[in-house]
Scaffold this active site. Structure first.
Site, PDB file in Angstrom:
ATOM      1  CG  MET A  48      -2.000  -1.094   1.159  1.00 46.28           C
ATOM      2  SD  MET A  48      -3.210  -0.820  -0.148  1.00 46.28           S
ATOM      3  CE  MET A  48      -4.153   0.534   0.550  1.00 46.28           C
TER       4      MET A  48
ATOM      5  CG  ASN B  46      10.632  -0.097   3.891  1.00 47.62           C
ATOM      6  OD1 ASN B  46       9.407   0.006   4.005  1.00 47.62           O
ATOM      7  ND2 ASN B  46      11.249  -1.271   3.955  1.00 47.62           N
TER       8      ASN B  46
ATOM      9  CB  SER C 154     -11.416   1.584   1.307  1.00 47.53           C
ATOM     10  OG  SER C 154     -12.036   0.420   0.786  1.00 47.53           O
ATOM     11  N   GLY C 155      -9.605   0.294  -0.994  1.00 49.91           N
ATOM     12  CA  GLY C 155      -9.453   0.094  -2.433  1.00 49.91           C
ATOM     13  C   GLY C 155      -8.367  -0.881  -2.787  1.00 49.91           C
TER      14      GLY C 155
ATOM     15  CE  LYS D  93     -10.488   0.860   4.834  1.00 50.65           C
ATOM     16  NZ  LYS D  93     -10.102  -0.433   5.382  1.00 50.65           N
TER      17      LYS D  93
ATOM     18  CG  HIS E 154     -15.454   0.761   4.109  1.00 47.17           C
ATOM     19  ND1 HIS E 154     -14.616  -0.341   3.954  1.00 47.17           N
ATOM     20  CD2 HIS E 154     -15.709   1.198   2.856  1.00 47.17           C
ATOM     21  CE1 HIS E 154     -14.393  -0.561   2.673  1.00 47.17           C
ATOM     22  NE2 HIS E 154     -15.042   0.367   1.985  1.00 47.17           N
ATOM     23  CG  ASN E 155     -12.713  -2.555   6.598  1.00 47.52           C
ATOM     24  OD1 ASN E 155     -12.894  -1.724   5.720  1.00 47.52           O
ATOM     25  ND2 ASN E 155     -11.512  -2.994   6.915  1.00 47.52           N
TER      26      ASN E 155
ATOM     27  CD  GLU F 266     -14.282  -5.106   2.668  1.00 46.37           C
ATOM     28  OE1 GLU F 266     -13.410  -5.984   2.832  1.00 46.37           O
ATOM     29  OE2 GLU F 266     -14.022  -3.886   2.576  1.00 46.37           O
TER      30      GLU F 266
END
Length: 466
Positions: free
Chosen positions: A14, A33, A130-131, A184, A187-188, A191
């Protein structure tokens, strides 16, 4: 070297996709990172976009490479790793800088972190994304919770990279502290319910109506061309039409029927119950995933108790209407949970705007969300989505099909926990006179808890205490 407008720490799936998306929109991005050996490969694979990506191996250099006030997006595991990163980076920041957690975080932790950072004149944003990988790369739906200051820092970048529905960016600040992460989470939860509804309809068609996967996939493809259009319907049609190269069987037949979960569905249920809200459809979907993991137990139970045997006489239109009714009820439950949290935490969530943000980029994007957004902007009796004129009309027309499907499934022994939960929610909420008076009488009888009387103020006890 020019300083970057935003920094992204964490170049996993992501994080790297978002970095490329932001760079492609013309912004300079500092990247870092924990595994520093990943950085050079990422820059090389970015091709021409690498000109806008500024790599740093040391955290101090990464922070120093950002314009002030700084904006840093962390795409790392939530929980302890996020707290450890905050402890490491906060001493390097200046008043007015913003840290963003772009993972699926517990909103309680986000609220705590926002309060702790504010005490240092720093800003903490919880941002739901999301996506999946494709959405992050080409346009996600994003739900932002944070201060107005942090939103002013972020909005131009986020609006540039967000998915768009008829030109409207699918991103907005929804409230302070944990608002974005909570939205979110719900949202899940929605889902989970929507995925389980689709799985149950597939199961009824496959095992109750003896339809092959490709035929069921074609049915979902037809639905996706009409009012049931959604991303999940689209990909279900696609995957049901695929063949496994190794065996020649439908690919769905070689996948073990045990579903995983990462916790957001459970969080939705836990928070709903804590706030006194029932989320029985989401709870049923979470339960179905948990039961799915017990394959050996299910196989033993089938051998001892017998599996589903009843053939079902259900047409495509009946299944479609049942799906439509259940989906409306699933969204209605989700928005009830959002409203409860909005009141408890003082977030003033804009439900219409949330529905609009979900119209593109996210996993639950669907044609229904246009209707939902319009419903929240219009007449909404008792503040309930299911009572909006357009939603109530659809439920009146389509719930008989849901009832028929659930009754047929139960009679034939086919599992349909979320469809049954949807019907139970619908039928309970439309009963102006229910049965909880018996429960209150029982509680008073064994525990002297007392009860309310119709039309009278105060607490009363039954004659069994005379």
């Amino acid at each position: 070297m020019a300083k970057a407008q935003i920094g992204i720490y964490g170049l996993g799936t992501m994080g790297s996709a978002l970095a490329l998306n932001i760079a492609e929109k013309g912004f300079d991005v500092a990247v870092a990172n924990r595994e520093v050996e990943w950085i050079a490969d990422f820059i090389r694979e970015a091709g021409p976009l690498g000109a806008r990506l500024h790599p740093h191996e040391a955290l101090e250099d990464f922070v120093a490479g950002l314009k002030t006030p700084r904006v840093i997006l962390f795409m790392i595991p939530s929980g302890a790793p996020m707290d450890a990163m905050i402890a490491a980076v906060a001493p390097l920041l200046s008043p007015g800088d913003t840290i963003i957690d772009g993972g699926n975080a517990d909103f309680h932790a986000t609220r705590r972190r926002a309060e702790e950072m504010a005490a240092r004149d720093l800003h903490f944003v919880g941002m739901g994304v999301s996506g999946g990988e494709d959405g992050a790369r080409h346009g996600p739906s994003m739900m932002v919770g944070g201060s107005e200051h942090s939103w002013r820092q972020l909005r131009d970048i986020l609006r540039a990279i967000a998915a768009r529905h008829e030109g409207d960016p699918c991103v907005d600040r929804l409230g302070p502290d944990g608002a974005g992460h909570f939205v979110k989470t719900v949202h899940n939860g929605i889902e989970y319910a929507d995925m389980q509804i689709i799985a149950e309809i597939y199961g009824l068609a496959r095992f109750g109506m003896a339809q092959p996967p490709a035929e069921i996939g074609a049915m979902f493809a037809r639905w996706n061309a009409g009012p049931l259009q959604s991303y999940l319907v689209e990909i279900t049609a696609e995957l049901l039409g695929r063949t496994d190269p190794a065996t020649g069987h439908p690919v769905v037949d070689v996948i073990k029927d045990a579903a995983g979960q990462k916790g957001t569905g459970r969080w939705t249920v836990i928070e709903a119950v804590r706030m006194g809200q029932a989320a029985n459809m989401i709870e049923a979907a979470v339960g179905a995933r948990a039961w799915s993991a017990e394959k050996e137990t299910r196989q033993a139970a089938e051998a001892r108790l017998g599996g589903a045997r009843g053939a079902l006489d259900l047409g495509e239109e009946v299944l479609a209407d049942a799906f439509a009714a259940a989906r409306i009820l699933g969204y209605a439950q989700g928005f009830r949970i959002l409203e409860a949290a909005s009141r408890e935490y003082g977030w003033a969530l804009d439900h219409a705007r949330i529905a609009e943000i979900w119209r593109a980029g996210c996993i639950i994007r669907s044609a229904l969300l246009d209707d939902i957004a319009q419903a929240f902007r219009g007449d909404l009796p008792a503040g309930q989505l299911m009572l909006a004129p357009s939603m109530a009309a659809q439920l009146t027309a389509k719930t008989p099909a849901l009832r028929r499907v659930v009754c047929a499934a139960m009679e034939g022994g086919h599992a349909a926990p979320v469809l049954a939960a949807a019907l139970g929610f619908h039928d309970t909420m439309r009963q102006g006179w229910g049965t909880a008076n018996i429960i209150q009488a029982q509680r008073d009888f064994f525990g002297h808890h007392g009860f309310e009387r119709l039309g009278q103020e105060g607490k009363f006890h039954g004659p069994w205490w005379d």
